[in-house]
Write a protein that holds these residues in place. Structure first.
Motif, PDB file in Angstrom:
ATOM      1  N   VAL A   1      75.994  46.766  42.050  1.00 25.90           N
ATOM      2  CA  VAL A   1      75.048  45.899  42.757  1.00 25.90           C
ATOM      3  C   VAL A   1      75.084  46.133  44.263  1.00 25.90           C
ATOM      4  CG1 VAL A   1      74.538  43.494  43.343  1.00 25.90           C
ATOM      5  CG2 VAL A   1      75.008  44.131  40.973  1.00 25.90           C
ATOM      6  N   TYR A   2      76.273  46.328  44.808  1.00 28.91           N
ATOM      7  CA  TYR A   2      76.413  46.481  46.257  1.00 28.91           C
ATOM      8  C   TYR A   2      76.381  47.934  46.729  1.00 28.91           C
ATOM      9  CZ  TYR A   2      77.517  41.512  46.533  1.00 28.91           C
ATOM     10  OH  TYR A   2      77.453  40.134  46.464  1.00 28.91           O
ATOM     11  N   GLN A   3      76.146  48.857  45.810  1.00 22.46           N
ATOM     12  CA  GLN A   3      76.034  50.257  46.234  1.00 22.46           C
ATOM     13  C   GLN A   3      74.886  50.388  47.239  1.00 22.46           C
ATOM     14  OE1 GLN A   3      75.224  53.087  43.109  1.00 22.46           O
ATOM     15  NE2 GLN A   3      75.915  54.828  44.329  1.00 22.46           N
ATOM     16  N   ARG A   4      75.141  51.131  48.264  1.00 21.56           N
ATOM     17  CA  ARG A   4      74.192  51.209  49.377  1.00 21.56           C
ATOM     18  C   ARG A   4      72.817  51.712  48.931  1.00 21.56           C
ATOM     19  NH1 ARG A   4      75.353  54.393  55.110  1.00 21.56           N
ATOM     20  NH2 ARG A   4      73.422  53.738  56.158  1.00 21.56           N
ATOM     21  N   ALA A   5      71.791  51.025  49.395  1.00 19.58           N
ATOM     22  CA  ALA A   5      70.387  51.412  49.210  1.00 19.58           C
ATOM     23  C   ALA A   5      69.953  51.480  47.746  1.00 19.58           C
ATOM     24  CB  ALA A   5      70.116  52.744  49.891  1.00 19.58           C
ATOM     25  N   GLN A   6      70.514  50.639  46.908  1.00 23.08           N
ATOM     26  CA  GLN A   6      70.142  50.639  45.499  1.00 23.08           C
ATOM     27  C   GLN A   6      69.327  49.404  45.112  1.00 23.08           C
ATOM     28  OE1 GLN A   6      70.701  53.330  43.338  1.00 23.08           O
ATOM     29  NE2 GLN A   6      71.151  54.201  45.359  1.00 23.08           N
ATOM     30  N   PHE A   7      69.734  48.247  45.562  1.00 19.96           N
ATOM     31  CA  PHE A   7      69.009  47.018  45.244  1.00 19.96           C
ATOM     32  C   PHE A   7      68.495  46.393  46.539  1.00 19.96           C
ATOM     33  CE2 PHE A   7      71.618  47.627  41.504  1.00 19.96           C
ATOM     34  CZ  PHE A   7      70.755  47.292  40.466  1.00 19.96           C
ATOM     35  N   SER A   8      67.191  46.180  46.595  1.00 18.93           N
ATOM     36  CA  SER A   8      66.571  45.720  47.836  1.00 18.93           C
ATOM     37  C   SER A   8      66.961  44.298  48.228  1.00 18.93           C
ATOM     38  CB  SER A   8      65.040  45.817  47.725  1.00 18.93           C
ATOM     39  OG  SER A   8      64.566  45.021  46.638  1.00 18.93           O
ATOM     40  N   PHE A   9      67.395  43.495  47.276  1.00 18.43           N
ATOM     41  CA  PHE A   9      67.758  42.114  47.615  1.00 18.43           C
ATOM     42  C   PHE A   9      69.083  42.030  48.379  1.00 18.43           C
ATOM     43  CE2 PHE A   9      69.797  42.656  43.469  1.00 18.43           C
ATOM     44  CZ  PHE A   9      71.043  42.072  43.663  1.00 18.43           C
ATOM     45  N   VAL A  10      69.903  43.076  48.319  1.00 16.55           N
ATOM     46  CA  VAL A  10      71.177  43.095  49.034  1.00 16.55           C
ATOM     47  C   VAL A  10      70.912  43.432  50.501  1.00 16.55           C
ATOM     48  CG1 VAL A  10      73.439  44.211  49.241  1.00 16.55           C
ATOM     49  CG2 VAL A  10      72.472  43.746  46.966  1.00 16.55           C
ATOM     50  N   LYS A  11      71.324  42.543  51.397  1.00 21.35           N
ATOM     51  CA  LYS A  11      71.112  42.733  52.830  1.00 21.35           C
ATOM     52  C   LYS A  11      72.463  42.775  53.544  1.00 21.35           C
ATOM     53  CE  LYS A  11      66.622  42.250  52.242  1.00 21.35           C
ATOM     54  NZ  LYS A  11      65.707  43.404  52.337  1.00 21.35           N
ATOM     55  N   ASN A  12      72.680  43.888  54.260  1.00 19.66           N
ATOM     56  CA  ASN A  12      73.940  44.054  54.997  1.00 19.66           C
ATOM     57  C   ASN A  12      75.166  43.864  54.099  1.00 19.66           C
ATOM     58  OD1 ASN A  12      72.528  44.447  57.498  1.00 19.66           O
ATOM     59  ND2 ASN A  12      72.302  42.208  57.680  1.00 19.66           N
TER      60      ASN A  12
ATOM     61  N   ARG B   1      78.450  58.614  37.322  1.00 22.71           N
ATOM     62  CA  ARG B   1      77.690  58.890  38.552  1.00 22.71           C
ATOM     63  C   ARG B   1      77.586  57.665  39.456  1.00 22.71           C
ATOM     64  NH1 ARG B   1      72.233  60.919  35.913  1.00 22.71           N
ATOM     65  NH2 ARG B   1      72.797  59.152  34.559  1.00 22.71           N
ATOM     66  N   PHE B   2      77.973  56.507  38.939  1.00 16.96           N
ATOM     67  CA  PHE B   2      77.831  55.258  39.687  1.00 16.96           C
ATOM     68  C   PHE B   2      79.183  54.549  39.777  1.00 16.96           C
ATOM     69  CE2 PHE B   2      73.794  56.191  37.605  1.00 16.96           C
ATOM     70  CZ  PHE B   2      72.891  56.074  38.660  1.00 16.96           C
ATOM     71  N   PRO B   3      79.281  53.531  40.635  1.00 24.92           N
ATOM     72  CA  PRO B   3      80.532  52.749  40.708  1.00 24.92           C
ATOM     73  C   PRO B   3      80.900  52.169  39.345  1.00 24.92           C
ATOM     74  CG  PRO B   3      79.133  52.249  42.585  1.00 24.92           C
ATOM     75  CD  PRO B   3      78.307  53.105  41.664  1.00 24.92           C
ATOM     76  N   ALA B   4      82.202  51.952  39.140  1.00 23.59           N
ATOM     77  CA  ALA B   4      82.707  51.575  37.818  1.00 23.59           C
ATOM     78  C   ALA B   4      82.818  50.077  37.594  1.00 23.59           C
ATOM     79  CB  ALA B   4      84.065  52.226  37.589  1.00 23.59           C
ATOM     80  N   SER B   5      82.125  49.270  38.389  1.00 17.03           N
ATOM     81  CA  SER B   5      82.149  47.817  38.189  1.00 17.03           C
ATOM     82  C   SER B   5      80.767  47.258  38.467  1.00 17.03           C
ATOM     83  CB  SER B   5      83.175  47.157  39.115  1.00 17.03           C
ATOM     84  OG  SER B   5      82.750  47.227  40.464  1.00 17.03           O
TER      85      SER B   5
END
Length: 223
Positions: free
Chosen positions: A148-159, A139-143
């Motif tokens: 980590v960079y999947q959209r809207a999953q981790f709040s610390f990731v910006k743009n 159901r999620f990316p395979a790496s």
């Protein structure tokens, strides 16, 4: 007939050792070398007696020859190293914290650093476990980086980018160790098969539809 023993000179021994019995030239060379011997040796040495100094017959073995292969040691490349530790804290202190990391491992350590560096080690390991579990879940990316960079999953990731890491800090060293421990399954995480988590001061609607696996300090984990 009795067999006589003779003491040959160094010249005769060298000539005999180089003797070839497969050609006429070799026989001629043999005769010349014999003629060069002292008179006493020439009279006592006959062709019949000299030809007794011959190589042993070659024996062919039909059985398979097996060469043993040396077992790999911890000093060799790709050898698995086992760390003996009584606690997760002790294990973290023993695991290599080198900055020589792959991009995927850096993504995993980055998630630990930004999401849980203020948490106890068990909580940091649980965050790493969630990233790993997601990468193994269809159901999620395979790496790790994909997760980590999947959209809207981790709040610390910006743009789509990870903030700058204080690479000289103790928190980053711990995050790197935790990432490796989780990746290589050196220590079992309390989070188990969790693929979601949130802070205990929020209550997202999706949490009611998930199965809770653990709460570690301020984070609650679900599968």
């Amino acid at each position: 007939m009795s067999r006589k023993t003779y003491s040959l000179s160094a010249v005769a021994i060298a000539a005999t050792a180089g003797l070839s019995f497969s050609s006429a030239d070799g026989a001629g060379a043999f005769a010349q070398d014999a003629a060069a011997l002292p008179a006493a040796d020439q009279t006592a040495t006959t062709a019949e007696e000299l030809v007794e100094i011959v190589p042993q017959a070659t024996v062919f073995v039909s059985e398979e020859v097996v060469q043993p292969v040396a077992e790999e040691t911890a000093d060799e490349p790709n050898a698995e190293i086992t760390y003996n530790a009584a606690s997760l804290r002790e294990l973290v202190s023993k695991v290599d914290q080198s900055d020589d990391m792959s991009e995927q491992m850096r993504c995993l350590a980055g998630a630990v650093y930004f999401e849980s560096r203020g948490e106890p080690l068990a909580g940091q390991l649980a965050v790493a476990q969630v990233v790993i579990n997601r990468a193994d879940d269809r159901r999620f990316p395979a790496s790790y980086c994909g997760v980590v960079y999947q959209r809207a999953q981790f709040s610390f990731v910006k743009n789509g980018r990870m903030p700058r890491i204080k690479t000289g800090s103790a928190a980053w060293d711990r995050a790197k160790s935790i990432a490796r421990i989780a990746h290589e399954e050196m220590w079992e995480s309390e989070a188990g098969e969790a693929v979601y988590f949130h802070a205990n001061y929020v209550r997202p609607s999706w949490s009611r539809r998930k199965t809770r696996t653990a709460q570690i300090d301020t984070h609650i984990f679900y599968r």
